[in-house]
Every structure is written in C-alpha cells, then in structure tokens.
Design a protein around this motif. Structure first.
Motif, short mmCIF file in Angstrom:
data_model
loop_
_atom_site.label_atom_id
_atom_site.label_comp_id
_atom_site.label_asym_id
_atom_site.label_seq_id
_atom_site.Cartn_x
_atom_site.Cartn_y
_atom_site.Cartn_z
N ASP A 86 0.82 -1.21 0.00
CA ASP A 86 0.00 0.00 0.00
C ASP A 86 0.86 1.26 0.00
O ASP A 86 0.56 2.24 -0.70
CB ASP A 86 -0.93 0.01 1.22
N ALA A 87 1.94 1.24 0.77
CA ALA A 87 2.82 2.40 0.82
C ALA A 87 3.52 2.63 -0.52
O ALA A 87 3.67 3.77 -0.97
CB ALA A 87 3.85 2.23 1.93
N VAL A 88 3.94 1.54 -1.16
CA VAL A 88 4.57 1.66 -2.48
C VAL A 88 3.56 2.23 -3.48
O VAL A 88 3.88 3.15 -4.24
CB VAL A 88 5.09 0.30 -2.95
N HIS A 89 2.37 1.69 -3.49
CA HIS A 89 1.36 2.17 -4.44
C HIS A 89 1.09 3.65 -4.26
O HIS A 89 1.07 4.42 -5.24
CB HIS A 89 0.06 1.38 -4.25
N ARG A 97 2.05 6.50 -7.05
CA ARG A 97 0.94 7.21 -7.69
C ARG A 97 1.15 8.71 -7.64
O ARG A 97 0.92 9.42 -8.64
CB ARG A 97 -0.38 6.84 -7.01
N VAL A 98 1.62 9.24 -6.52
CA VAL A 98 1.86 10.68 -6.40
C VAL A 98 2.92 11.13 -7.41
O VAL A 98 2.76 12.14 -8.09
CB VAL A 98 2.29 11.04 -4.96
N VAL A 99 4.00 10.37 -7.50
CA VAL A 99 5.07 10.75 -8.43
C VAL A 99 4.65 10.53 -9.87
O VAL A 99 4.93 11.35 -10.76
CB VAL A 99 6.35 9.96 -8.09
N PHE A 112 10.57 4.49 -13.69
CA PHE A 112 11.05 3.19 -13.22
C PHE A 112 11.10 3.22 -11.69
O PHE A 112 11.64 4.17 -11.12
CB PHE A 112 12.45 2.88 -13.77
N VAL A 113 10.58 2.20 -11.04
CA VAL A 113 10.53 2.15 -9.59
C VAL A 113 11.45 1.04 -9.09
O VAL A 113 11.28 -0.13 -9.47
CB VAL A 113 9.10 1.93 -9.08
N LYS A 114 12.42 1.40 -8.25
CA LYS A 114 13.38 0.44 -7.71
C LYS A 114 12.94 0.01 -6.32
O LYS A 114 12.70 0.85 -5.44
CB LYS A 114 14.77 1.07 -7.65
N LEU A 115 12.85 -1.31 -6.11
CA LEU A 115 12.28 -1.87 -4.90
C LEU A 115 13.35 -2.48 -3.99
O LEU A 115 14.42 -2.87 -4.46
CB LEU A 115 11.27 -2.96 -5.27
N SER A 118 0.69 -1.18 -10.70
CA SER A 118 -0.70 -0.73 -10.71
C SER A 118 -0.81 0.77 -10.48
O SER A 118 -1.80 1.41 -10.87
CB SER A 118 -1.50 -1.48 -9.64
N ALA A 119 0.22 1.36 -9.85
CA ALA A 119 0.23 2.80 -9.61
C ALA A 119 0.81 3.58 -10.79
O ALA A 119 0.87 4.81 -10.74
CB ALA A 119 1.02 3.12 -8.35
#
Length: 354
Positions: free
Chosen positions: A163-166, A170-172, A181-184, A200-201
């Motif tokens: 949920d925090a990642v999403h 989404r904001v960015v 690109f999102v690095k996890l 999904s975001a």
C-alpha cells in the motif's frame, strides 16, 4: 534493431548492461565516462529534497569484502568483492544538477545510451516536484523506494508494504511526464506484491532489487565502517534472481523488469536476463574494475547471444525469461530416483566411523 538493443518501459537503449546510481555517476565526468565505456544506459546519482540526505554523504565510507572475509579499502578492491558501505545523496542544488543531467543526456542520446535521472524517496510530494522538473531534461526517471540506508537515515525512506509503495508511486506518477522506473527493496515479506503495487500505480518498469542492510564486526571490539551499512555482493545474485524470476512469473512478460544487486560478470548479466530482466544495472563491478568493465560485460553478453542464435535462433528478446520454462514449483518436481541427500549422509557416516 541490433542484437543487443533493448526497450524498457518505452526507453530504447543500445544494450541491456546499465550502470546503476552511485557516487560513480555523481558528476558529469563520471556520467560521460560510463556512456563512453559502453553502458546501455546510465542512472545518475540520486537526489531528493532533504538537506540531511545530502549531509549523509559527508560520512560515506566503503569496505570491500572478499569471499573469504578479508576486508579491503576502496583502493585495494578486487573483482568479485562484496561492498559494504555508508552513503548519502548528491550534494548539489537541484538547478545545477538538472544542468549536469541535461549535458549528460546530450552526450548519451546520439550514441543510443540514455542517461536516467534518479530520486530516492523521502516525501512523495517533494519527489513528485523534483520528478516533474527532472522529466524536462531526462528521458526517464528512476524512483528508488528501497534505499538500503532507509533503516538508518530518516532522510530517505525504504518502503516494504504494498500500500505504501502504491501510494508513493501514484503521487510521483501523476507528476512525471516520462517513463517512470521504480526500484524496490530486496528485504520485504513479498517483493512481488511491491512490484505489482508499483505497476498498478503507473510504473513503466520495476527494478529488482536494492541492496540489503548489513553489519560486519571487525572482531576487535568494533565494526567495519564503525556502523551498520548497505551490502551487495556476488553472493546476493541468487537472492536477486529469485525476486526477478518470481516477478516475471507473476506479472508476465509485458511488465519490464530491471535487475540489480549481484552482477559482476557477463554470465551474471545473462542470468539476470534469463530470469526475466530486460536490463541489468551494475555498480560494484565498476568500483573494482573501472568503466572498462562495461565493455567486457557487453562483449560477453553479445558473444553468448550470437552463439546461441546460431544454434537456436532468436536474440535478446527470446532469451529474456528463458530460464523459467525449465523452472517448477516445488509441488511439481517429481521424486528423485536416488535421493540427492543420500551420498552426503553416507559420506558423513563413513567419515564419523559409523
């Protein structure tokens, strides 16, 4: 399209060997050196809005650790060493940094080697503001929500819940008009769930996985670095490939993945690709071998894929994710004719005199 050309989230790059964000990509000279050495793409050093994150760079330190546990300083590092370090973000005003990025992009673009901007998350709203400005000068933006220093430095965040990642992505995403690109992180209860949430975001591609928190005693009453740090090494490779392969299996080939943490050789890069990554970021290999390592890695990947093509046909596109065709869930593995553990226990029994 050339044999090694790859497209990740709409970004076309000359080859799948990328340079990840680090102090080595913190100056225009460093960015250009990586481009000229043959990187398919170069991720610039991360920034964010926090002055504390920039001050963290003042206490940066680096220890390279051999497979036998020998600790070496940066100047004596050897190929294959792991890296335990403490770091911070680029100490530069945003306007000045955007000018550096623009110059680096101008150098890399004609060569088919894009330079990517990077933001390490602190506050999502501030990251969105930086991302909006950054997207005006770079062809793609990497948002790092898995900074390994996030457990130690409050100026950066390390998100481990879907949920925090999403919500952060989404904001960015709403502010950035460029591939995102999102690095996890690699240390979370379910990295695949984080990848699904990022996608999904609105993430165009997902990076798997960041380095792990680390600690190493020096056995003399202290600790290497004198603190906790972040750890990456060749020994992390199977752990990183676990999450890359699981994300590829769960999300399908339509979700571009970027592998990181563990690649030191061309074979390592190929294993990332076979597990489902479309590109692979390397950092420590450059610390230990310099930018010339990039040409070696690219040549090794190219040679293997050419040889494979003469036997099986196809190219990079067909190779990505190819290892998964031979991978089974535990429940689907047939019983072994002779249990694999049998010779080991027999040898142990003989050596113990039983």
């Amino acid at each position: 399209m050339t044999l090694l050309e790859t497209t990740v989230g709409g970004l076309v790059t000359a080859n799948p060997v990328w340079v990840g964000s680090s102090e080595l990509t913190m100056t225009l000279g460093g960015l250009i050196a990586c481009v000229d050495a043959g990187a398919g793409a170069v991720v610039a050093k991360s920034v964010n809005e926090s002055a504390a994150a920039r001050r963290q760079l003042d206490i940066a330190d680096y220890a390279f650790v051999s497979g036998t546990g020998r600790v070496r300083p940066a100047g004596a590092a050897r190929r294959g060493d792991g890296l335990l370090n403490r770091s911070g973000l680029a100490q530069v005003d945003l306007d000045d940094w955007l000018a550096v990025l623009a110059a680096a992009v101008g150098h890399g673009a004609p060569r088919g080697r894009p330079v990517i901007g990077s933001i390490t998350l602190a506050d999502p709203v501030a990251a969105a503001r930086i991302g909006r400005l950054m997207a005006g000068v770079v062809p793609a933006v990497e948002l790092n929500v898995g900074a390994p220093h996030g457990r130690e430095a409050p100026a950066v965040r390390r998100l481990t819940e879907a949920d925090a990642v999403h919500d952060a992505v989404r904001v960015v995403r709403d502010a950035v008009d460029a591939p995102l690109f999102v690095k996890l992180p690699g240390q979370a209860s379910d990295v695949v769930a984080l990848a699904r949430a990022a996608r999904s975001a609105g993430a165009d591609a997902v990076g798997l996985v960041g380095r792990y928190p680390g600690f190493l005693p020096d056995l003399d009453g202290g600790a290497i670095l004198g603190s906790w740090g972040a750890w990456g090494s060749p020994a992390c490779l199977p752990m990183s490939l676990y999450w890359v392969s699981k994300a590829r299996t769960a999300l399908g080939p339509g979700v571009p993945l970027v592998g990181t943490n563990g690649a030191r050789t061309a074979t390592d890069v190929l294993r990332f690709l076979a597990s489902g990554a479309r590109a692979v970021e390397v950092v420590t290999a450059l610390w230990t071998g310099g930018p010339a390592v990039l040409a070696e890695l690219v040549a090794g990947v190219d040679a293997y894929l050419r040889q494979r093509a003469t036997i099986r046909g196809g190219g990079l596109e067909e190779f990505v994710g190819s290892a998964l065709a031979g991978a089974r869930e535990y429940a689907d593995v047939p019983p072994m004719r002779s249990p694999a553990w049998l010779p080991y226990t027999a040898r142990w029994s003989r050596s113990s005199g039983r």
